[in-house]
Scaffold this motif. Structure first.
Motif, PDB file in Angstrom:
ATOM      1  N   PRO A   1      24.437  48.433  41.796  1.00  0.00           N
ATOM      2  CA  PRO A   1      24.134  47.587  42.967  1.00  0.00           C
ATOM      3  C   PRO A   1      25.274  47.603  43.989  1.00  0.00           C
ATOM      4  O   PRO A   1      26.446  47.675  43.637  1.00  0.00           O
ATOM      5  CB  PRO A   1      23.944  46.194  42.358  1.00  0.00           C
ATOM      6  N   LEU A   2      24.910  47.538  45.243  1.00  0.00           N
ATOM      7  CA  LEU A   2      25.875  47.441  46.339  1.00  0.00           C
ATOM      8  C   LEU A   2      25.318  46.435  47.330  1.00  0.00           C
ATOM      9  O   LEU A   2      24.314  46.703  47.996  1.00  0.00           O
ATOM     10  CB  LEU A   2      26.081  48.802  47.001  1.00  0.00           C
ATOM     11  N   PRO A   3      25.942  45.270  47.444  1.00  0.00           N
ATOM     12  CA  PRO A   3      25.391  44.235  48.341  1.00  0.00           C
ATOM     13  C   PRO A   3      25.568  44.607  49.814  1.00  0.00           C
ATOM     14  O   PRO A   3      26.511  45.300  50.188  1.00  0.00           O
ATOM     15  CB  PRO A   3      26.221  42.993  47.980  1.00  0.00           C
ATOM     16  N   GLY A   4      24.645  44.143  50.634  1.00  0.00           N
ATOM     17  CA  GLY A   4      24.764  44.284  52.079  1.00  0.00           C
ATOM     18  C   GLY A   4      24.607  45.698  52.593  1.00  0.00           C
ATOM     19  O   GLY A   4      25.239  46.056  53.600  1.00  0.00           O
ATOM     20  N   VAL A   5      23.754  46.510  51.962  1.00  0.00           N
ATOM     21  CA  VAL A   5      23.614  47.903  52.382  1.00  0.00           C
ATOM     22  C   VAL A   5      23.067  47.990  53.805  1.00  0.00           C
ATOM     23  O   VAL A   5      23.620  48.696  54.659  1.00  0.00           O
ATOM     24  CB  VAL A   5      22.708  48.681  51.404  1.00  0.00           C
ATOM     25  N   GLU A   6      21.981  47.287  54.081  1.00  0.00           N
ATOM     26  CA  GLU A   6      21.372  47.347  55.418  1.00  0.00           C
ATOM     27  C   GLU A   6      22.329  46.788  56.471  1.00  0.00           C
ATOM     28  O   GLU A   6      22.404  47.302  57.595  1.00  0.00           O
ATOM     29  CB  GLU A   6      20.045  46.591  55.435  1.00  0.00           C
ATOM     30  N   LEU A   7      23.055  45.742  56.111  1.00  0.00           N
ATOM     31  CA  LEU A   7      24.045  45.172  57.027  1.00  0.00           C
ATOM     32  C   LEU A   7      25.132  46.192  57.329  1.00  0.00           C
ATOM     33  O   LEU A   7      25.549  46.372  58.481  1.00  0.00           O
ATOM     34  CB  LEU A   7      24.660  43.910  56.417  1.00  0.00           C
ATOM     35  N   GLY A   8      25.602  46.886  56.280  1.00  0.00           N
ATOM     36  CA  GLY A   8      26.646  47.896  56.469  1.00  0.00           C
ATOM     37  C   GLY A   8      26.191  49.040  57.346  1.00  0.00           C
ATOM     38  O   GLY A   8      26.957  49.552  58.170  1.00  0.00           O
ATOM     39  N   ILE A   9      24.929  49.464  57.196  1.00  0.00           N
ATOM     40  CA  ILE A   9      24.397  50.554  58.012  1.00  0.00           C
ATOM     41  C   ILE A   9      24.313  50.132  59.472  1.00  0.00           C
ATOM     42  O   ILE A   9      24.692  50.885  60.383  1.00  0.00           O
ATOM     43  CB  ILE A   9      23.022  50.995  57.486  1.00  0.00           C
ATOM     44  N   ALA A  10      23.822  48.914  59.719  1.00  0.00           N
ATOM     45  CA  ALA A  10      23.734  48.428  61.097  1.00  0.00           C
ATOM     46  C   ALA A  10      25.124  48.287  61.714  1.00  0.00           C
ATOM     47  O   ALA A  10      25.352  48.686  62.869  1.00  0.00           O
ATOM     48  CB  ALA A  10      23.004  47.085  61.121  1.00  0.00           C
ATOM     49  N   LEU A  11      26.071  47.756  60.947  1.00  0.00           N
ATOM     50  CA  LEU A  11      27.440  47.604  61.456  1.00  0.00           C
ATOM     51  C   LEU A  11      28.091  48.950  61.736  1.00  0.00           C
ATOM     52  O   LEU A  11      28.914  49.069  62.651  1.00  0.00           O
ATOM     53  CB  LEU A  11      28.289  46.810  60.460  1.00  0.00           C
ATOM     54  N   SER A  12      27.710  49.974  60.974  1.00  0.00           N
ATOM     55  CA  SER A  12      28.290  51.300  61.203  1.00  0.00           C
ATOM     56  C   SER A  12      27.924  51.808  62.588  1.00  0.00           C
ATOM     57  O   SER A  12      28.766  52.372  63.302  1.00  0.00           O
ATOM     58  CB  SER A  12      27.827  52.285  60.125  1.00  0.00           C
ATOM     59  N   ALA A  13      26.673  51.607  63.002  1.00  0.00           N
ATOM     60  CA  ALA A  13      26.260  52.036  64.339  1.00  0.00           C
ATOM     61  C   ALA A  13      26.983  51.222  65.405  1.00  0.00           C
ATOM     62  O   ALA A  13      27.426  51.773  66.427  1.00  0.00           O
ATOM     63  CB  ALA A  13      24.751  51.895  64.490  1.00  0.00           C
TER      64      ALA A  13
END
Length: 203
Positions: free
Chosen positions: A95-107
């Motif tokens: 598990p890795l929490p906040g995956v979608e958040l991390g992807i959005a923050l990367s952009a």
């Protein structure tokens, strides 16, 4: 006159056994080949079917080109390497929490780096890129099709990522001219805005 019972020669026996072995093993071989081919194709298409992935990966190439050597090749190498590690975590179910958040923050962050013409030390840029790559890789890995080959799937999304980086580098080379620099910084702002939209869940 009695007929002699028919006896198989060693050569005939070997040929029959080989034919049986081929008939038995062929379906398994075909299944494996389909798994590898399907895994590679699925992995290759996965980054290309998500605008959040495309935006961040193109931004990596643009930022690397903007920073110049050695960042122009360091950043596009760091991202796929770390992304493959994140993909392995996803495939293994770690598990890795906040995956979608991390992807959005990367952009958002990578787009802002381009828009603001940020020039941090190379190691800082590499840490940013590597940290975000984990989230992208994990997202790819967790969506591995059940029948696909994991290694082939990873190879596919790493190759697609490299091509997106190359596209970003090609765009980033426009910064050699003043009008190109303005266009690229504007594009960076657009990538950051897209990241905000991803974060808000409207794209």
């Amino acid at each position: 006159m009695r007929r002699r019972p028919w006896t198989r020669s060693p050569t005939a026996t070997a040929a029959i056994l080989a034919a049986v072995a081929i008939l038995i093993s062929s379906p398994a071989f075909a299944h494996d080949a389909a798994g590898i081919a399907g895994g590679f194709a699925s992995g290759f298409m996965h980054p290309l079917l998500g605008w959040d992935h495309i935006a961040a990966m193109v931004a990596v190439g643009i930022w690397g080109a903007f920073l110049g050597a050695p960042a122009i090749w360091v950043l596009p190498v760091v991202f796929p390497m770390v992304m493959a590690f994140g993909g392995a975590l996803g495939i293994l179910g770690v598990p890795l929490p906040g995956v979608e958040l991390g992807i959005a923050l990367s952009a958002i962050v990578l787009g802002l780096m381009v828009a603001l013409a940020a020039r941090p030390p190379i190691w800082v840029a590499a840490v940013f890129v590597g940290a975000f790559a984990i989230f992208h890789g994990h997202a790819h890995g967790t969506e591995l099709p059940a029948a696909a080959d994991g290694v082939a799937f990873a190879g596919g999304f790493v190759l697609a990522t490299g091509l997106l980086h190359l596209s970003g580098i090609a765009l980033g080379l426009l910064t050699k001219w003043d009008i190109g620099r303005l266009a690229i910084r504007t594009l960076g702002g657009g990538i950051a805005a897209a990241g905000v939209a991803f974060l808000a869940g409207v794209a």
